[in-house]
Design a protein around this motif. Structure first.
Motif, PDB file in Angstrom:
ATOM      1  N   ASN A  53     -18.412  -3.029   9.585  1.00  0.00           N
ATOM      2  CA  ASN A  53     -17.608  -4.010  10.312  1.00  0.00           C
ATOM      3  C   ASN A  53     -17.394  -5.302   9.542  1.00  0.00           C
ATOM      4  O   ASN A  53     -16.432  -6.036   9.801  1.00  0.00           O
ATOM      5  CB  ASN A  53     -18.295  -4.357  11.638  1.00  0.00           C
ATOM      6  CG  ASN A  53     -19.704  -4.929  11.424  1.00  0.00           C
ATOM      7  OD1 ASN A  53     -20.515  -4.318  10.731  1.00  0.00           O
ATOM      8  ND2 ASN A  53     -20.004  -6.069  12.011  1.00  0.00           N
ATOM      9  N   GLN A  55     -16.241  -7.996   7.187  1.00  0.00           N
ATOM     10  CA  GLN A  55     -15.033  -8.208   6.390  1.00  0.00           C
ATOM     11  C   GLN A  55     -14.942  -9.685   5.997  1.00  0.00           C
ATOM     12  O   GLN A  55     -15.406 -10.547   6.746  1.00  0.00           O
ATOM     13  CB  GLN A  55     -13.796  -7.801   7.203  1.00  0.00           C
ATOM     14  CG  GLN A  55     -13.817  -6.366   7.666  1.00  0.00           C
ATOM     15  CD  GLN A  55     -12.878  -6.108   8.847  1.00  0.00           C
ATOM     16  OE1 GLN A  55     -12.372  -7.033   9.471  1.00  0.00           O
ATOM     17  NE2 GLN A  55     -12.659  -4.842   9.164  1.00  0.00           N
ATOM     18  N   ARG A  86     -15.907   2.515   6.366  1.00  0.00           N
ATOM     19  CA  ARG A  86     -14.901   1.547   6.800  1.00  0.00           C
ATOM     20  C   ARG A  86     -13.695   2.224   7.437  1.00  0.00           C
ATOM     21  O   ARG A  86     -13.068   1.665   8.347  1.00  0.00           O
ATOM     22  CB  ARG A  86     -14.471   0.672   5.628  1.00  0.00           C
ATOM     23  CG  ARG A  86     -15.564  -0.281   5.192  1.00  0.00           C
ATOM     24  CD  ARG A  86     -15.176  -1.189   4.046  1.00  0.00           C
ATOM     25  NE  ARG A  86     -16.255  -2.141   3.832  1.00  0.00           N
ATOM     26  CZ  ARG A  86     -16.352  -3.316   4.450  1.00  0.00           C
ATOM     27  NH1 ARG A  86     -15.412  -3.688   5.299  1.00  0.00           N
ATOM     28  NH2 ARG A  86     -17.363  -4.128   4.223  1.00  0.00           N
ATOM     29  N   SER A  87     -13.376   3.412   6.987  1.00  0.00           N
ATOM     30  CA  SER A  87     -12.255   4.141   7.592  1.00  0.00           C
ATOM     31  C   SER A  87     -12.554   4.469   9.050  1.00  0.00           C
ATOM     32  O   SER A  87     -11.690   4.348   9.926  1.00  0.00           O
ATOM     33  CB  SER A  87     -11.972   5.424   6.811  1.00  0.00           C
ATOM     34  OG  SER A  87     -11.526   5.127   5.502  1.00  0.00           O
ATOM     35  N   TRP A  89     -14.511   2.804  10.971  1.00  0.00           N
ATOM     36  CA  TRP A  89     -14.462   1.552  11.729  1.00  0.00           C
ATOM     37  C   TRP A  89     -13.011   1.200  12.069  1.00  0.00           C
ATOM     38  O   TRP A  89     -12.706   0.805  13.193  1.00  0.00           O
ATOM     39  CB  TRP A  89     -15.104   0.416  10.927  1.00  0.00           C
ATOM     40  CG  TRP A  89     -15.372  -0.800  11.775  1.00  0.00           C
ATOM     41  CD1 TRP A  89     -16.519  -1.105  12.447  1.00  0.00           C
ATOM     42  CD2 TRP A  89     -14.442  -1.857  12.075  1.00  0.00           C
ATOM     43  NE1 TRP A  89     -16.370  -2.282  13.142  1.00  0.00           N
ATOM     44  CE2 TRP A  89     -15.104  -2.760  12.923  1.00  0.00           C
ATOM     45  CE3 TRP A  89     -13.132  -2.116  11.695  1.00  0.00           C
ATOM     46  CZ2 TRP A  89     -14.498  -3.916  13.420  1.00  0.00           C
ATOM     47  CZ3 TRP A  89     -12.509  -3.267  12.189  1.00  0.00           C
ATOM     48  CH2 TRP A  89     -13.185  -4.153  13.038  1.00  0.00           C
ATOM     49  N   GLU A  90     -12.125   1.379  11.099  1.00  0.00           N
ATOM     50  CA  GLU A  90     -10.715   1.028  11.328  1.00  0.00           C
ATOM     51  C   GLU A  90     -10.064   1.932  12.369  1.00  0.00           C
ATOM     52  O   GLU A  90      -9.223   1.481  13.158  1.00  0.00           O
ATOM     53  CB  GLU A  90      -9.939   1.093  10.019  1.00  0.00           C
ATOM     54  CG  GLU A  90     -10.283  -0.015   9.023  1.00  0.00           C
ATOM     55  CD  GLU A  90      -9.920  -1.408   9.532  1.00  0.00           C
ATOM     56  OE1 GLU A  90      -9.018  -1.516  10.392  1.00  0.00           O
ATOM     57  OE2 GLU A  90     -10.542  -2.383   9.062  1.00  0.00           O
ATOM     58  N   THR A  91     -10.455   3.181  12.392  1.00  0.00           N
ATOM     59  CA  THR A  91      -9.832   4.113  13.344  1.00  0.00           C
ATOM     60  C   THR A  91     -10.521   4.120  14.701  1.00  0.00           C
ATOM     61  O   THR A  91      -9.882   4.342  15.730  1.00  0.00           O
ATOM     62  CB  THR A  91      -9.824   5.543  12.777  1.00  0.00           C
ATOM     63  OG1 THR A  91     -11.177   5.944  12.481  1.00  0.00           O
ATOM     64  CG2 THR A  91      -8.992   5.623  11.512  1.00  0.00           C
ATOM     65  N   ALA A  94     -11.389  -0.868  15.343  1.00  0.00           N
ATOM     66  CA  ALA A  94     -10.318  -1.864  15.214  1.00  0.00           C
ATOM     67  C   ALA A  94      -9.231  -1.770  16.285  1.00  0.00           C
ATOM     68  O   ALA A  94      -8.709  -2.807  16.716  1.00  0.00           O
ATOM     69  CB  ALA A  94      -9.691  -1.785  13.822  1.00  0.00           C
ATOM     70  N   CYS A 186     -16.582  -8.818  11.811  1.00  0.00           N
ATOM     71  CA  CYS A 186     -15.234  -8.285  11.689  1.00  0.00           C
ATOM     72  C   CYS A 186     -14.183  -9.387  11.771  1.00  0.00           C
ATOM     73  O   CYS A 186     -14.472 -10.523  12.144  1.00  0.00           O
ATOM     74  CB  CYS A 186     -14.981  -7.218  12.763  1.00  0.00           C
ATOM     75  SG  CYS A 186     -14.706  -7.884  14.424  1.00  0.00           S
TER      76      CYS A 186
END
Length: 221
Positions: A53, A55, A86-87, A89-91, A94, A186
């Motif tokens: 998370n 960033q 991280r992928s 987390w983004e899917t 986020a 984040c």
């Protein structure tokens, strides 16, 4: 998976009287009190870092470096760097955006699942997290996620309310010159924290102006 540190309390061995425990850590400052308190309780923590998370990446690396330096030089505790997907987390996180309740629950679930997976893989039976330190975290939500995730992996969750020790951790980390962040991690929390700081400044300004006006009225009487 990377390991950092080769010493436990300066002896090179986990004390036989302590129960090994994998402690998910969000940063160095928040790890100070949990490590000490868990040791007093009879556990020997090994820290697990999994925080996709955080960033930007430079912030992530700075927090990890701070944690590693403190763990090696002060706490004498091992640090395991687990997966930072991280992928995922983004899917999975986020899309919740500024819905903090949903976003944080999904974020806790992702990070604690990786910590629990790592614990089971390495033979730990107990799991905990430093997320129970900060008063800015969703305490009940995090505890619920840890309990359910630990059960799914056959682990014993060690959930403690470390929040009363947050001021002491703050003082200690400042005394040690540790880097302290001003948002959870984040990009959404960074924006929320910036708004909260701005609102706090506005409140303080309004209070000063009100006090000044009251003093002026009193002086004119």
């Amino acid at each position: 998976m990377q390991f950092h540190g080769d010493d436990k309390n300066g002896s090179g061995l986990v004390p036989s009287s302590r129960t090994p425990l994998l402690l998910h850590a969000c940063c160095g400052p928040c790890s100070i009190e949990p490590v000490e308190l868990l040791r007093r309780e009879g556990f020997e923590p090994t820290i697990c870092w999994t925080n996709p998370n955080i960033q930007p990446v430079a912030e992530h690396d700075r927090r990890l470096a701070t944690l590693r330096a403190w763990a090696a030089d002060v706490a004498h505790v091992d640090v395991i760097v687990a997966g930072d997907n991280r992928s995922a987390w983004e899917t999975g996180v986020a899309p919740h955006g500024f819905d903090r309740a949903a976003r944080c629950r999904a974020c806790y679930a992702l990070r604690l699942a990786e910590a629990c997976r790592t614990a089971r893989e390495l033979g730990f039976t107990h799991i905990s997290t430093t997320l129970a330190v900060s008063p800015y975290q969703l305490f009940e939500t995090c505890g619920d996620v840890l309990a359910k995730t630990a059960a799914a992996y056959g682990l014993t969750p060690v959930w403690r309310d470390f929040r009363p020790y947050y001021p002491e951790a703050t003082r200690t980390s400042r005394d040690l010159g540790m880097y302290r962040q001003n948002y959870c991690g984040c990009r959404f929390s960074a924006a929320e924290a910036a708004v909260e700081r701005h609102e706090a400044r506005d409140r303080r300004k309004a209070e000063r102006e009100a006090a000044h006006a009251a003093a002026s009225v009193a002086a004119a009487r």
